[in-house]
Motif scaffolding. Structure first.
Motif, PDB file in Angstrom:
ATOM      1  N   ILE B 301       0.843  -1.201   0.000  1.00 52.89           N
ATOM      2  CA  ILE B 301       0.000   0.000   0.000  1.00 52.89           C
ATOM      3  C   ILE B 301       0.874   1.245   0.000  1.00 52.89           C
ATOM      4  O   ILE B 301       2.009   1.209   0.448  1.00 52.89           O
ATOM      5  CB  ILE B 301      -0.956   0.063   1.212  1.00 52.89           C
ATOM      6  CG1 ILE B 301      -0.187  -0.097   2.522  1.00 52.89           C
ATOM      7  CG2 ILE B 301      -2.067  -0.943   1.081  1.00 52.89           C
ATOM      8  CD1 ILE B 301      -1.005   0.323   3.717  1.00 52.89           C
ATOM      9  N   GLU B 304       0.520   7.131   1.652  1.00 55.43           N
ATOM     10  CA  GLU B 304      -0.682   7.930   1.931  1.00 55.43           C
ATOM     11  C   GLU B 304      -1.749   7.135   2.630  1.00 55.43           C
ATOM     12  O   GLU B 304      -2.484   7.651   3.455  1.00 55.43           O
ATOM     13  CB  GLU B 304      -1.267   8.511   0.633  1.00 55.43           C
ATOM     14  CG  GLU B 304      -0.578   9.765   0.147  1.00 55.43           C
ATOM     15  CD  GLU B 304       0.733   9.452  -0.546  1.00 55.43           C
ATOM     16  OE1 GLU B 304       1.737  10.075  -0.218  1.00 55.43           O
ATOM     17  OE2 GLU B 304       0.731   8.534  -1.389  1.00 55.43           O
ATOM     18  N   ASP B 305      -1.900   5.869   2.280  1.00 52.83           N
ATOM     19  CA  ASP B 305      -2.902   5.027   2.926  1.00 52.83           C
ATOM     20  C   ASP B 305      -2.369   4.407   4.215  1.00 52.83           C
ATOM     21  O   ASP B 305      -3.149   4.155   5.138  1.00 52.83           O
ATOM     22  CB  ASP B 305      -3.341   3.888   1.984  1.00 52.83           C
ATOM     23  CG  ASP B 305      -4.341   4.357   0.943  1.00 52.83           C
ATOM     24  OD1 ASP B 305      -4.466   3.676  -0.086  1.00 52.83           O
ATOM     25  OD2 ASP B 305      -4.986   5.395   1.168  1.00 52.83           O
ATOM     26  N   LEU B 309      -4.451   4.176   7.811  1.00 48.12           N
ATOM     27  CA  LEU B 309      -4.784   2.784   8.126  1.00 48.12           C
ATOM     28  C   LEU B 309      -4.169   2.368   9.457  1.00 48.12           C
ATOM     29  O   LEU B 309      -4.838   1.746  10.301  1.00 48.12           O
ATOM     30  CB  LEU B 309      -4.248   1.887   7.005  1.00 48.12           C
ATOM     31  CG  LEU B 309      -4.928   0.552   6.756  1.00 48.12           C
ATOM     32  CD1 LEU B 309      -6.432   0.680   6.761  1.00 48.12           C
ATOM     33  CD2 LEU B 309      -4.446  -0.006   5.425  1.00 48.12           C
ATOM     34  N   LEU B 379      -9.872   7.192   3.972  1.00 49.94           N
ATOM     35  CA  LEU B 379      -9.477   6.031   3.169  1.00 49.94           C
ATOM     36  C   LEU B 379     -10.471   5.775   2.045  1.00 49.94           C
ATOM     37  O   LEU B 379     -10.241   4.965   1.162  1.00 49.94           O
ATOM     38  CB  LEU B 379      -9.350   4.791   4.058  1.00 49.94           C
ATOM     39  CG  LEU B 379      -8.111   4.772   4.965  1.00 49.94           C
ATOM     40  CD1 LEU B 379      -8.256   3.715   6.039  1.00 49.94           C
ATOM     41  CD2 LEU B 379      -6.864   4.491   4.135  1.00 49.94           C
ATOM     42  N   PRO B 400      -7.795   1.053  -1.878  1.00 49.48           N
ATOM     43  CA  PRO B 400      -6.528   1.733  -1.617  1.00 49.48           C
ATOM     44  C   PRO B 400      -6.036   2.459  -2.864  1.00 49.48           C
ATOM     45  O   PRO B 400      -6.313   2.036  -3.976  1.00 49.48           O
ATOM     46  CB  PRO B 400      -5.581   0.588  -1.247  1.00 49.48           C
ATOM     47  CG  PRO B 400      -6.198  -0.627  -1.813  1.00 49.48           C
ATOM     48  CD  PRO B 400      -7.665  -0.400  -1.930  1.00 49.48           C
ATOM     49  N   GLN B 401      -5.286   3.540  -2.638  1.00 52.00           N
ATOM     50  CA  GLN B 401      -4.679   4.238  -3.769  1.00 52.00           C
ATOM     51  C   GLN B 401      -3.673   3.317  -4.394  1.00 52.00           C
ATOM     52  O   GLN B 401      -3.072   2.524  -3.710  1.00 52.00           O
ATOM     53  CB  GLN B 401      -3.952   5.495  -3.277  1.00 52.00           C
ATOM     54  CG  GLN B 401      -4.866   6.488  -2.625  1.00 52.00           C
ATOM     55  CD  GLN B 401      -4.063   7.704  -2.184  1.00 52.00           C
ATOM     56  OE1 GLN B 401      -3.148   8.125  -2.902  1.00 52.00           O
ATOM     57  NE2 GLN B 401      -4.355   8.245  -1.033  1.00 52.00           N
TER      58      GLN B 401
END
Lengths: 125, 405
Positions: B301, B304-305, B309, B379, B400-401
């Motif tokens: 991931i 940013e996430d 998270l 998110l 997720p991105q």
């Protein structure tokens, strides 16, 4: 252990970064130890020599000077086999067999709770 | 044709050659130019280029002696860099003045080609030692340039009687131009290779620096967490202690993201299983052994996430430990699984008292609940609370991105 005994148990903290050493010392004091601080391995050995009743050595691995934390741990256990040793590091994980069996490794960053747990496992608190 | 050409080529028009002989002479020069052009296209070695040039040039001019005098900027003179017909010890070693008093120096300084058919009688120039050593009677030279910079001089010399002509100059000039372009190309390619290496080194250095920064950020955050912890322990007020402890674990969660970043080969994404799994190990220390379990899909991931998270997991698990008092292994369980369409499903389940009767997540006042709602939305998912009977289940499904390559 700390509340029952007449004088608190002694611990030596070896860590070169001032604030990190402060936090570690405080953690051990909270666990009931009286702490002697050292900025490198040579000074730590010096303290251990002058206070053979020390029961805990808490040391970082990377420190300036001729000896690192792993070597300090080995030397301390050689000369004072009764001592408990906790070795920690943020960068380095000691390779298999580098640390004597009696030394316990903690990876930085460590939480207060984790340190308490390790000390409890070693019967120090 | 070839034998006749060769015989004809030895005789230049001024020496009484016929038109046919001159034609053969000039055609041969053209052919040699073409051959050299081909060679220049294939060669990477400038010295080899210069040497072959002098050989072919001498051939085209039907002369014994040809050389490239390369200008040496430090000493301000010429070095006999490449050549044919010279006695041993001259090529690569002999030097000559680059001043206006020598034919080569004049061509170099002025850029104008020079023909001297009677060196002995010359009033314009002296006879340089290299030429005198070889009994040279006449010389023809042209400036050799590459990329607008003066490289040196290309010169043909002869110990025999005869005349170099304007037509010879055309051949020499053409040859010098070709050679100049070839030299320039080698230099460009070398410059390109150097800058390519430098670019690669700069990128590597940047990668190392970014990791170093992550490491230092982690260290600083760890110190902050440590100080918060110390402050908490120093207070008699239970509420203050709790507040500072909460603050500390949040800071440590962010430190954990950076801790993964500086160690990994990737600088923009981390392995979810490693990261959340590591966080859970830390939660475990504050409760009974194995009470908190986790099962996390091994996906990459983006940073940013990772931060929201991690913070979300921190809030949910510490909440569960606080209110559901886990005792048995698996009493609190965190899972992350992949679901349809590259989305992830985060679940935290406990075996505690369950949701209160009038539970309304949107009306919650505590910082922890506000964070959970906010982070869930950040998110890109909708946080859901369910009664798990027994206990509570929190669910968040989100996309997720794309983890940076």
């Amino acid at each position: 252990m700390s509340s029952a005994s007449a004088s608190p148990a002694l611990a030596v903290v070896a860590e070169d970064e001032v604030l990190v050493r402060l936090v570690a010392a405080d953690m051990l004091e909270d666990a009931g130890f009286s702490v002697i601080e050292a900025g490198d391995a040579t000074t730590a050995l010096d303290h251990l020599t002058r206070h053979p009743q020390v029961t805990l050595l808490f040391t970082d691995i990377e420190m300036p000077g001729p000896m690192n934390g792993i070597e300090l741990a080995q030397e301390a256990l050689r000369r004072w086999p009764h001592i408990s040793v906790v070795v920690c590091s943020g960068r380095v994980r000691p390779p298999e067999g580098a640390l004597p069996e009696r030394a316990h490794f903690i990876s930085k960053p460590y939480s207060h709770a984790l340190v308490q747990q390790v000390l409890a496992e070693k019967g120090l608190v | 044709m070839d034998d006749q050409c060769r015989a004809a080529a030895a005789v230049s028009p001024e020496q009484g050659g016929t038109t046919a002989q001159e034609l053969a002479y000039r055609l041969r020069q053209q052919q040699l130019m073409a051959e050299f052009g081909l060679f220049a296209l294939m060669t990477r070695d400038v010295q080899a280029l210069l040497q072959e040039a002098t050989r072919i040039c001498a051939d085209g001019m039907q002369a014994k002696l040809c050389k490239v005098m390369q200008y040496q900027p430090d000493q301000g003179d010429f070095l006999l860099q490449a050549g044919v017909g010279w006695k041993p010890g001259y090529v690569g070693e002999a030097r000559a003045g680059a001043d206006l008093g020598s034919p080569a120096g004049f061509a170099f300084q002025t850029g104008r080609p020079v023909i001297s058919n009677h060196l002995q009688d010359e009033t314009r120039f002296r006879t340089p030692k290299i030429l005198a050593d070889h009994g040279v009677k006449r010389a023809i030279n042209v400036l050799l340039q590459s990329g607008g910079d003066k490289f040196g001089v290309l010169e043909v010399d002869s110990p025999n009687e005869g005349r170099f002509t304007e037509a010879d100059l055309a051949f020499m000039q053409g040859f010098a131009n070709l050679l100049g372009v070839a030299i320039e190309r080698q230099h460009s390619e070398e410059a390109l290779r150097t800058s390519d290496t430098q670019l690669r080194q700069a990128l590597e250095h940047q990668g190392v620096m970014t990791k170093e920064i992550s490491h230092r950020v982690k260290n600083s955050l760890t110190i902050v967490a440590g100080l918060l912890s110390m402050q908490g322990r120093g207070s008699d007020n239970a509420e203050v202690r709790r507040a500072l402890e909460d603050a500390q674990t949040r800071v440590q969660t962010i430190a954990a993201v950076h801790d993964r970043l500086w160690q990994a080969d990737e600088v923009h994404s981390i392995d979810l299983a490693d990261f959340l799994g590591g966080l859970c190990e830390q939660f475990v220390a504050s409760g009974p052994a194995n009470a908190v379990t986790h099962e996390i899909a091994s996906v990459m991931i983006s940073t940013e996430d990772a931060v929201p998270l991690g913070l979300l997991a921190n809030e949910l698990v510490t909440n569960a430990i606080k209110y559901a008092t886990p005792k048995a292994p698996g009493d609190v369980c965190l899972t992350v699984t992949s679901c349809a369409g590259s989305c992830l499903r985060l679940e935290v389940r406990d075996h505690g008292p369950g949701l209160p009767a009038e539970f309304d997540a949107t009306k919650a006042k505590s910082l922890g609940m506000k964070l959970i709602a906010r982070l869930g939305r950040q998110l890109g998912g909708k946080p859901e609370w369910h009664n798990a009977e027994p206990g509570t289940r929190f669910v968040l499904e989100f996309s997720p991105q794309a983890a940076a390559a």
